[in-house]
Write a protein that holds these residues in place. Structure first.
Motif, PDB file in Angstrom:
ATOM      1  N   CYS A 290      32.979  43.777  36.926  1.00 13.18           N
ATOM      2  CA  CYS A 290      34.286  44.276  37.378  1.00 13.18           C
ATOM      3  C   CYS A 290      35.353  43.202  37.207  1.00 13.18           C
ATOM      4  O   CYS A 290      36.472  43.486  36.771  1.00 13.18           O
ATOM      5  CB  CYS A 290      34.214  44.719  38.840  1.00 13.18           C
ATOM      6  SG  CYS A 290      33.303  46.252  39.100  1.00 13.18           S
TER       7      CYS A 290
ATOM      8  N   THR B 293      32.927  40.520  44.352  1.00 18.24           N
ATOM      9  CA  THR B 293      33.080  41.460  43.247  1.00 18.24           C
ATOM     10  C   THR B 293      31.835  41.436  42.365  1.00 18.24           C
ATOM     11  O   THR B 293      31.110  40.455  42.345  1.00 18.24           O
ATOM     12  CB  THR B 293      34.330  41.121  42.399  1.00 18.24           C
ATOM     13  OG1 THR B 293      34.429  42.041  41.313  1.00 18.24           O
ATOM     14  CG2 THR B 293      34.275  39.724  41.838  1.00 18.24           C
TER      15      THR B 293
ATOM     16  N   CYS C  87      36.080  47.765  42.451  1.00 13.58           N
ATOM     17  CA  CYS C  87      35.625  49.156  42.315  1.00 13.58           C
ATOM     18  C   CYS C  87      35.330  49.820  43.665  1.00 13.58           C
ATOM     19  O   CYS C  87      35.206  51.031  43.745  1.00 13.58           O
ATOM     20  CB  CYS C  87      34.399  49.245  41.410  1.00 13.58           C
ATOM     21  SG  CYS C  87      32.861  48.632  42.151  1.00 13.58           S
TER      22      CYS C  87
ATOM     23  N   LYS D 231      36.186  42.720  33.432  1.00  9.96           N
ATOM     24  CA  LYS D 231      37.062  43.775  32.891  1.00  9.96           C
ATOM     25  C   LYS D 231      38.531  43.497  33.188  1.00  9.96           C
ATOM     26  O   LYS D 231      39.394  43.931  32.446  1.00  9.96           O
ATOM     27  CB  LYS D 231      36.702  45.132  33.501  1.00  9.96           C
ATOM     28  CG  LYS D 231      35.414  45.714  33.009  1.00  9.96           C
ATOM     29  CD  LYS D 231      35.154  47.035  33.716  1.00  9.96           C
ATOM     30  CE  LYS D 231      33.751  47.526  33.481  1.00  9.96           C
ATOM     31  NZ  LYS D 231      33.459  48.737  34.266  1.00  9.96           N
ATOM     32  N   ARG D 232      38.810  42.785  34.273  1.00 11.41           N
ATOM     33  CA  ARG D 232      40.182  42.585  34.706  1.00 11.41           C
ATOM     34  C   ARG D 232      40.774  41.241  34.294  1.00 11.41           C
ATOM     35  O   ARG D 232      41.969  41.022  34.442  1.00 11.41           O
ATOM     36  CB  ARG D 232      40.275  42.777  36.204  1.00 11.41           C
ATOM     37  CG  ARG D 232      40.150  44.267  36.536  1.00 11.41           C
ATOM     38  CD  ARG D 232      39.635  44.503  37.928  1.00 11.41           C
ATOM     39  NE  ARG D 232      39.558  45.932  38.218  1.00 11.41           N
ATOM     40  CZ  ARG D 232      38.504  46.687  37.969  1.00 11.41           C
ATOM     41  NH1 ARG D 232      37.429  46.174  37.405  1.00 11.41           N
ATOM     42  NH2 ARG D 232      38.497  47.967  38.271  1.00 11.41           N
TER      43      ARG D 232
ATOM     44  N   CYS E   5      32.624  45.465  46.565  1.00 11.92           N
ATOM     45  CA  CYS E   5      33.389  44.948  45.438  1.00 11.92           C
ATOM     46  C   CYS E   5      34.875  45.209  45.674  1.00 11.92           C
ATOM     47  O   CYS E   5      35.275  46.339  45.977  1.00 11.92           O
ATOM     48  CB  CYS E   5      32.932  45.616  44.142  1.00 11.92           C
ATOM     49  SG  CYS E   5      33.852  45.067  42.681  1.00 11.92           S
TER      50      CYS E   5
END
Length: 69
Positions: free
Chosen positions: A51, A47, A21, A54-55, A18
């Motif tokens: 993750c 990814t 992370c 969240k971004r 990923c």
């Protein structure tokens, strides 16, 4: 043609990391991204869906693969 072959061979890789992370993505649905760089080259990244979610900016609609039943 070399770029196409490289992109296809990279997509056959069974273990991915990923890009957010740093954890391994194994036996999971991954989100694959391909970026076109200024010099015309391509860079592929993987990814976890969560993750990426969240971004992303809250105004961007996105359903992570992990959320789909």
């Amino acid at each position: 043609m070399e770029k196409i072959i490289k992109t296809v061979s990279e997509s056959l890789v069974t273990n991915h990391q990923c890009c957010f992370c740093g954890e391994s993505i194994e036996n999971e649905v991954l989100v694959a991204m391909t970026l076109k760089l200024n010099d015309g080259q391509l860079q592929s990244m993987s990814t976890h869906g969560l993750c990426l979610q969240k971004r992303l900016h809250p105004s961007v609609p996105f359903i992570a693969p992990e959320e789909v039943k």
